[in-house]
Every structure is written in structure tokens, then in C-alpha cells.
Design a protein around this motif. Sequence first.
Motif, PDB file in Angstrom:
ATOM      1  N   GLU A  49     -24.991  20.138 -42.500  1.00  0.00           N
ATOM      2  CA  GLU A  49     -25.019  21.398 -43.137  1.00  0.00           C
ATOM      3  C   GLU A  49     -24.565  22.483 -41.753  1.00  0.00           C
ATOM      4  O   GLU A  49     -23.638  23.407 -42.428  1.00  0.00           O
ATOM      5  CB  GLU A  49     -26.638  21.860 -43.339  1.00  0.00           C
ATOM      6  N   ALA A  50     -24.838  22.247 -40.778  1.00  0.00           N
ATOM      7  CA  ALA A  50     -24.414  23.286 -39.614  1.00  0.00           C
ATOM      8  C   ALA A  50     -22.905  22.944 -39.104  1.00  0.00           C
ATOM      9  O   ALA A  50     -22.243  23.780 -38.866  1.00  0.00           O
ATOM     10  CB  ALA A  50     -25.497  23.044 -38.476  1.00  0.00           C
ATOM     11  N   PHE A  51     -22.674  21.676 -39.027  1.00  0.00           N
ATOM     12  CA  PHE A  51     -21.255  21.145 -38.483  1.00  0.00           C
ATOM     13  C   PHE A  51     -20.807  20.153 -39.254  1.00  0.00           C
ATOM     14  O   PHE A  51     -20.782  19.022 -38.815  1.00  0.00           O
ATOM     15  CB  PHE A  51     -21.462  20.863 -37.094  1.00  0.00           C
ATOM     16  N   PRO A  52     -20.129  20.333 -40.607  1.00  0.00           N
ATOM     17  CA  PRO A  52     -19.852  19.412 -41.557  1.00  0.00           C
ATOM     18  C   PRO A  52     -18.750  18.469 -41.034  1.00  0.00           C
ATOM     19  O   PRO A  52     -18.486  17.239 -41.175  1.00  0.00           O
ATOM     20  CB  PRO A  52     -19.480  20.131 -42.819  1.00  0.00           C
ATOM     21  N   ILE A  53     -17.777  19.023 -40.183  1.00  0.00           N
ATOM     22  CA  ILE A  53     -16.616  18.126 -39.759  1.00  0.00           C
ATOM     23  C   ILE A  53     -17.113  17.496 -38.572  1.00  0.00           C
ATOM     24  O   ILE A  53     -16.784  16.124 -38.504  1.00  0.00           O
ATOM     25  CB  ILE A  53     -15.650  19.140 -39.556  1.00  0.00           C
ATOM     26  N   ASP A  54     -18.008  17.928 -37.677  1.00  0.00           N
ATOM     27  CA  ASP A  54     -18.451  17.120 -36.482  1.00  0.00           C
ATOM     28  C   ASP A  54     -19.502  16.147 -36.968  1.00  0.00           C
ATOM     29  O   ASP A  54     -19.354  15.104 -36.607  1.00  0.00           O
ATOM     30  CB  ASP A  54     -19.028  18.208 -35.528  1.00  0.00           C
ATOM     31  N   TRP A  55     -20.079  16.315 -37.970  1.00  0.00           N
ATOM     32  CA  TRP A  55     -20.980  15.328 -38.609  1.00  0.00           C
ATOM     33  C   TRP A  55     -20.057  14.457 -39.101  1.00  0.00           C
ATOM     34  O   TRP A  55     -20.597  12.978 -38.740  1.00  0.00           O
ATOM     35  CB  TRP A  55     -21.869  15.993 -39.439  1.00  0.00           C
ATOM     36  N   ALA A  56     -19.272  14.275 -40.050  1.00  0.00           N
ATOM     37  CA  ALA A  56     -18.423  13.493 -40.646  1.00  0.00           C
ATOM     38  C   ALA A  56     -17.756  12.649 -39.438  1.00  0.00           C
ATOM     39  O   ALA A  56     -17.699  11.414 -39.733  1.00  0.00           O
ATOM     40  CB  ALA A  56     -17.268  14.070 -41.397  1.00  0.00           C
ATOM     41  N   MET A  57     -17.277  13.384 -38.524  1.00  0.00           N
ATOM     42  CA  MET A  57     -16.499  12.483 -37.401  1.00  0.00           C
ATOM     43  C   MET A  57     -17.557  11.585 -36.727  1.00  0.00           C
ATOM     44  O   MET A  57     -17.246  10.401 -36.310  1.00  0.00           O
ATOM     45  CB  MET A  57     -15.963  13.507 -36.287  1.00  0.00           C
ATOM     46  N   THR A  58     -18.718  12.306 -36.628  1.00  0.00           N
ATOM     47  CA  THR A  58     -19.541  11.253 -35.729  1.00  0.00           C
ATOM     48  C   THR A  58     -20.250  10.067 -36.749  1.00  0.00           C
ATOM     49  O   THR A  58     -20.452   9.065 -36.198  1.00  0.00           O
ATOM     50  CB  THR A  58     -20.904  12.236 -34.937  1.00  0.00           C
ATOM     51  N   GLN A  59     -20.500  10.457 -37.933  1.00  0.00           N
ATOM     52  CA  GLN A  59     -20.731   9.450 -38.859  1.00  0.00           C
ATOM     53  C   GLN A  59     -19.662   8.290 -38.913  1.00  0.00           C
ATOM     54  O   GLN A  59     -19.938   7.264 -38.956  1.00  0.00           O
ATOM     55  CB  GLN A  59     -20.918  10.083 -40.315  1.00  0.00           C
ATOM     56  N   ASN A  60     -18.254   8.548 -38.839  1.00  0.00           N
ATOM     57  CA  ASN A  60     -17.467   7.894 -38.848  1.00  0.00           C
ATOM     58  C   ASN A  60     -17.598   6.722 -37.620  1.00  0.00           C
ATOM     59  O   ASN A  60     -17.457   5.590 -37.874  1.00  0.00           O
ATOM     60  CB  ASN A  60     -16.243   8.382 -38.897  1.00  0.00           C
ATOM     61  N   ASN A  61     -17.754   7.352 -36.481  1.00  0.00           N
ATOM     62  CA  ASN A  61     -17.757   6.862 -35.241  1.00  0.00           C
ATOM     63  C   ASN A  61     -19.117   5.481 -35.180  1.00  0.00           C
ATOM     64  O   ASN A  61     -18.797   4.656 -34.804  1.00  0.00           O
ATOM     65  CB  ASN A  61     -17.839   7.555 -34.167  1.00  0.00           C
ATOM     66  N   LEU A  62     -20.174   6.154 -35.628  1.00  0.00           N
ATOM     67  CA  LEU A  62     -21.281   5.403 -35.778  1.00  0.00           C
ATOM     68  C   LEU A  62     -21.120   4.268 -36.900  1.00  0.00           C
ATOM     69  O   LEU A  62     -21.325   3.219 -36.525  1.00  0.00           O
ATOM     70  CB  LEU A  62     -22.708   6.282 -36.530  1.00  0.00           C
ATOM     71  N   GLY A  63     -20.429   4.474 -37.959  1.00  0.00           N
ATOM     72  CA  GLY A  63     -20.225   3.389 -38.997  1.00  0.00           C
ATOM     73  C   GLY A  63     -19.197   2.270 -37.998  1.00  0.00           C
ATOM     74  O   GLY A  63     -19.516   1.213 -38.244  1.00  0.00           O
TER      75      GLY A  63
END
Length: 89
Positions: A55-69
Motif C-alpha cells: 500500500e505505502a510503497f508499491p514499486i519498492d514492495w514489488a521489487m523486494t518481492q521479486n528479489n525474495l522470490g
Amino acid sequence: MALEVRTREAFPIDWAMTQNNLGNAYLERITDQKAQNLEDAIACYQLALSVFTREAFPIDWAMTQNNLGNAYSERITDQKAQNLEEAFA
């Protein structure tokens, strides 16, 4: 050393970005134990996600989720099938 200044309390966004970058370094690290490096990368990404919410940082959230994956897909410990399910999630 950067995390000594970029604390979660004082600079939460910078702290989260540093955690993400540290996770990237652990993911690519070629010294020490590969399994432990991957576990450390996963831990860093999860810490970053405590600030980088969708909700707060959708782009950074997506980037970090990608890295976690990516880290879960390379994970050596635990069951391969479970790690891949975590990567998909």
C-alpha cells in the motif's frame, strides 16, 4: 556499517532499501556457505518488506518481492517444492 546510521527508527525508507541491497549482496555472495548466504538474503528481504508495504510503497514492495522470490527459487535448505511455492507466492 550503513545500517548503523540508516536505522529503522530514524530513516525507515533508507533502512529498508539498505536491507534490500544487503539481501542482493548475500544472494550473489560467493564466499562462505551458499545455504547460509541465501538464508541471510531471505531475512534481509523480509525485513525490508516490513517497511515496503504494498500500500505505502508499491514499486519498492514489488521489487523486494521479486528479489525474495529469486532467493527462494535458489534456496538449498528445506524442501525444494516448498521453496518453489514460496517463490511463486
